[in-house]
Write a protein that holds these residues in place. Sequence first.
Motif, PDB file in Angstrom:
ATOM      1  N   ARG A 146       0.814  -1.226   0.000  1.00  0.00           N
ATOM      2  CA  ARG A 146       0.000   0.000   0.000  1.00  0.00           C
ATOM      3  C   ARG A 146       0.840   1.265   0.000  1.00  0.00           C
ATOM      4  O   ARG A 146       0.380   2.332  -0.421  1.00  0.00           O
ATOM      5  CB  ARG A 146      -0.936  -0.006   1.204  1.00  0.00           C
ATOM      6  CG  ARG A 146      -0.166   0.073   2.504  1.00  0.00           C
ATOM      7  CD  ARG A 146      -0.968  -0.112   3.743  1.00  0.00           C
ATOM      8  NE  ARG A 146      -0.002  -0.358   4.803  1.00  0.00           N
ATOM      9  CZ  ARG A 146      -0.283  -0.562   6.060  1.00  0.00           C
ATOM     10  NH1 ARG A 146      -1.546  -0.560   6.436  1.00  0.00           N
ATOM     11  NH2 ARG A 146       0.659  -0.774   6.928  1.00  0.00           N
ATOM     12  N   GLY A 147       2.049   1.215   0.557  1.00  0.00           N
ATOM     13  CA  GLY A 147       2.956   2.362   0.441  1.00  0.00           C
ATOM     14  C   GLY A 147       2.632   3.533   1.349  1.00  0.00           C
ATOM     15  O   GLY A 147       2.878   4.685   0.987  1.00  0.00           O
ATOM     16  N   ASN A 195       4.194   4.264   4.158  1.00  0.00           N
ATOM     17  CA  ASN A 195       5.492   4.865   4.507  1.00  0.00           C
ATOM     18  C   ASN A 195       6.063   5.631   3.321  1.00  0.00           C
ATOM     19  O   ASN A 195       6.652   6.702   3.490  1.00  0.00           O
ATOM     20  CB  ASN A 195       6.478   3.799   4.988  1.00  0.00           C
ATOM     21  CG  ASN A 195       6.253   3.462   6.444  1.00  0.00           C
ATOM     22  OD1 ASN A 195       6.548   4.277   7.322  1.00  0.00           O
ATOM     23  ND2 ASN A 195       5.709   2.288   6.705  1.00  0.00           N
ATOM     24  N   MET A 196       5.886   5.081   2.127  1.00  0.00           N
ATOM     25  CA  MET A 196       6.286   5.797   0.915  1.00  0.00           C
ATOM     26  C   MET A 196       5.620   7.166   0.862  1.00  0.00           C
ATOM     27  O   MET A 196       6.287   8.190   0.615  1.00  0.00           O
ATOM     28  CB  MET A 196       5.873   4.966  -0.314  1.00  0.00           C
ATOM     29  CG  MET A 196       5.990   5.682  -1.634  1.00  0.00           C
ATOM     30  SD  MET A 196       4.877   4.990  -2.894  1.00  0.00           S
ATOM     31  CE  MET A 196       3.319   5.779  -2.452  1.00  0.00           C
ATOM     32  N   ALA A 248      10.438   0.417   1.793  1.00  0.00           N
ATOM     33  CA  ALA A 248       9.240   0.802   2.547  1.00  0.00           C
ATOM     34  C   ALA A 248       8.181  -0.274   2.335  1.00  0.00           C
ATOM     35  O   ALA A 248       7.375  -0.198   1.404  1.00  0.00           O
ATOM     36  CB  ALA A 248       8.747   2.176   2.083  1.00  0.00           C
ATOM     37  N   GLY A 249       8.246  -1.308   3.171  1.00  0.00           N
ATOM     38  CA  GLY A 249       7.327  -2.429   2.980  1.00  0.00           C
ATOM     39  C   GLY A 249       7.699  -3.229   1.748  1.00  0.00           C
ATOM     40  O   GLY A 249       6.831  -3.773   1.066  1.00  0.00           O
ATOM     41  N   ILE A 260      12.608   0.244   7.056  1.00  0.00           N
ATOM     42  CA  ILE A 260      11.838   0.396   8.290  1.00  0.00           C
ATOM     43  C   ILE A 260      11.204  -0.934   8.643  1.00  0.00           C
ATOM     44  O   ILE A 260      10.682  -1.645   7.771  1.00  0.00           O
ATOM     45  CB  ILE A 260      10.779   1.520   8.197  1.00  0.00           C
ATOM     46  CG1 ILE A 260      10.145   1.730   9.577  1.00  0.00           C
ATOM     47  CG2 ILE A 260       9.735   1.228   7.120  1.00  0.00           C
ATOM     48  CD1 ILE A 260       9.615   3.117   9.798  1.00  0.00           C
ATOM     49  N   HIS A 261      11.309  -1.285   9.921  1.00  0.00           N
ATOM     50  CA  HIS A 261      10.735  -2.552  10.387  1.00  0.00           C
ATOM     51  C   HIS A 261       9.849  -2.264  11.595  1.00  0.00           C
ATOM     52  O   HIS A 261      10.246  -1.510  12.489  1.00  0.00           O
ATOM     53  CB  HIS A 261      11.840  -3.538  10.762  1.00  0.00           C
ATOM     54  CG  HIS A 261      11.291  -4.856  11.216  1.00  0.00           C
ATOM     55  ND1 HIS A 261      10.741  -5.773  10.331  1.00  0.00           N
ATOM     56  CD2 HIS A 261      11.165  -5.393  12.448  1.00  0.00           C
ATOM     57  CE1 HIS A 261      10.311  -6.819  11.023  1.00  0.00           C
ATOM     58  NE2 HIS A 261      10.552  -6.614  12.299  1.00  0.00           N
ATOM     59  N   PRO A 262       8.647  -2.861  11.639  1.00  0.00           N
ATOM     60  CA  PRO A 262       7.714  -2.554  12.732  1.00  0.00           C
ATOM     61  C   PRO A 262       7.972  -3.356  13.998  1.00  0.00           C
ATOM     62  O   PRO A 262       7.119  -4.138  14.439  1.00  0.00           O
ATOM     63  CB  PRO A 262       6.349  -2.872  12.116  1.00  0.00           C
ATOM     64  CG  PRO A 262       6.632  -3.935  11.122  1.00  0.00           C
ATOM     65  CD  PRO A 262       8.033  -3.719  10.616  1.00  0.00           C
ATOM     66  N   LEU A 278       2.290   2.124  13.289  1.00  0.00           N
ATOM     67  CA  LEU A 278       2.377   2.736  11.951  1.00  0.00           C
ATOM     68  C   LEU A 278       2.440   4.259  12.032  1.00  0.00           C
ATOM     69  O   LEU A 278       3.172   4.902  11.272  1.00  0.00           O
ATOM     70  CB  LEU A 278       1.190   2.283  11.096  1.00  0.00           C
ATOM     71  CG  LEU A 278       1.306   2.600   9.594  1.00  0.00           C
ATOM     72  CD1 LEU A 278       2.468   1.840   8.944  1.00  0.00           C
ATOM     73  CD2 LEU A 278       0.014   2.248   8.863  1.00  0.00           C
ATOM     74  N   GLU A 286       5.881   5.027  12.616  1.00  0.00           N
ATOM     75  CA  GLU A 286       6.700   4.767  11.424  1.00  0.00           C
ATOM     76  C   GLU A 286       6.681   5.991  10.519  1.00  0.00           C
ATOM     77  O   GLU A 286       7.706   6.428  10.010  1.00  0.00           O
ATOM     78  CB  GLU A 286       6.160   3.562  10.653  1.00  0.00           C
ATOM     79  CG  GLU A 286       6.261   2.241  11.389  1.00  0.00           C
ATOM     80  CD  GLU A 286       5.829   1.068  10.528  1.00  0.00           C
ATOM     81  OE1 GLU A 286       6.140   1.026   9.332  1.00  0.00           O
ATOM     82  OE2 GLU A 286       5.145   0.171  11.062  1.00  0.00           O
TER      83      GLU A 286
HETATM   84  C1  GRF Z   1       5.119  -1.314   7.509  1.00  0.00           C
HETATM   85  O1  GRF Z   1       4.650  -1.682   8.776  1.00  0.00           O
HETATM   86  C2  GRF Z   1       6.609  -1.502   7.431  1.00  0.00           C
HETATM   87  O2  GRF Z   1       7.274  -1.222   8.614  1.00  0.00           O
HETATM   88  C3  GRF Z   1       6.702  -2.972   7.140  1.00  0.00           C
HETATM   89  O3  GRF Z   1       5.649  -3.241   6.257  1.00  0.00           O
HETATM   90  C4  GRF Z   1       4.624  -2.271   6.434  1.00  0.00           C
HETATM   91  C5  GRF Z   1       4.440  -1.589   5.119  1.00  0.00           C
HETATM   92  O4  GRF Z   1       3.386  -0.672   5.148  1.00  0.00           O
HETATM   93  N1  GRF Z   1       8.017  -3.323   6.667  1.00  0.00           N
HETATM   94  P1  GRF Z   1       3.256   0.437   4.020  1.00  0.00           P
HETATM   95  O5  GRF Z   1       3.295  -0.278   2.679  1.00  0.00           O
HETATM   96  O6  GRF Z   1       4.397   1.403   4.190  1.00  0.00           O
HETATM   97  O7  GRF Z   1       1.931   1.064   4.270  1.00  0.00           O
END
Ligand code: GRF
Length: 197
Positions: free
Chosen positions: A15-16, A18-19, A91-92, A112-114, A175, A178
């Motif tokens: 879904r992106g 974080n992007m 980013a994911g 990035i890691h949750p 999130l 993040e």
């Molecule tokens: C985030 O929780 C990231 O930390 C993990 O996967 C998820 C991706 O979410 N690695 P998004 O695609 O950035 O919405």
Amino acid sequence: MTEGKKRVAILISGRGSNMSALIEAAKAPDYPARIVGVFANRPDAAGLPIAANYGIATAWRWHKDYPSRTGFELALGDVLKLWRPDIIALAGFMRILTPEFTAKWQGRIINIHPSLLPLHRGLHSHAQALADGVTEHGCTVHFVTPGMDEGPTILQARVPVLPGDTPETLAERVLAEEHRIYPEALAMVARGEARFG
Ligand code: GRF
């Protein structure tokens, strides 16, 4: 002013969100980086049209079209040659990169890691945290090394684990953090305030 800004390629699989946080942060005139392209390892990554709507170059290569990780990475490398990024932000991005690829980009590739690494590496980090009974959880931005979810930490953020939390409610709380720390960590790398290798 785009002069002097570091060029950043973002790699996604889904879904992106974080992007989007990185793209939004990079709109600020004094942000030290600009997003030059968004790449996905699958054609249906929901983040791709979002990036395109921002006017950012996008590309995808379906990893299943390639017989090997190296073949896929050669195709990714061809895209990166066009975009000439200084930094890669995962980013994911749900593909494991080869040691050759991560060595080539050492100090210039971040993820990035949750979870509060080194705790809860890999998939389902929120469920792992709940199963462990921890009272605090969070997220980590780190430099990428060959080991999955290893590599030096750039920034971490903590959130409380609350009674009744499910992996979903915990994920939502993490999130939000993040989205706050990833732009901050990328800026630190772009300014040379965080270095590795
Ligand atoms: C985030 O929780 C990231 O930390 C993990 O996967 C998820 C991706 O979410 N690695 P998004 O695609 O950035 O919405």
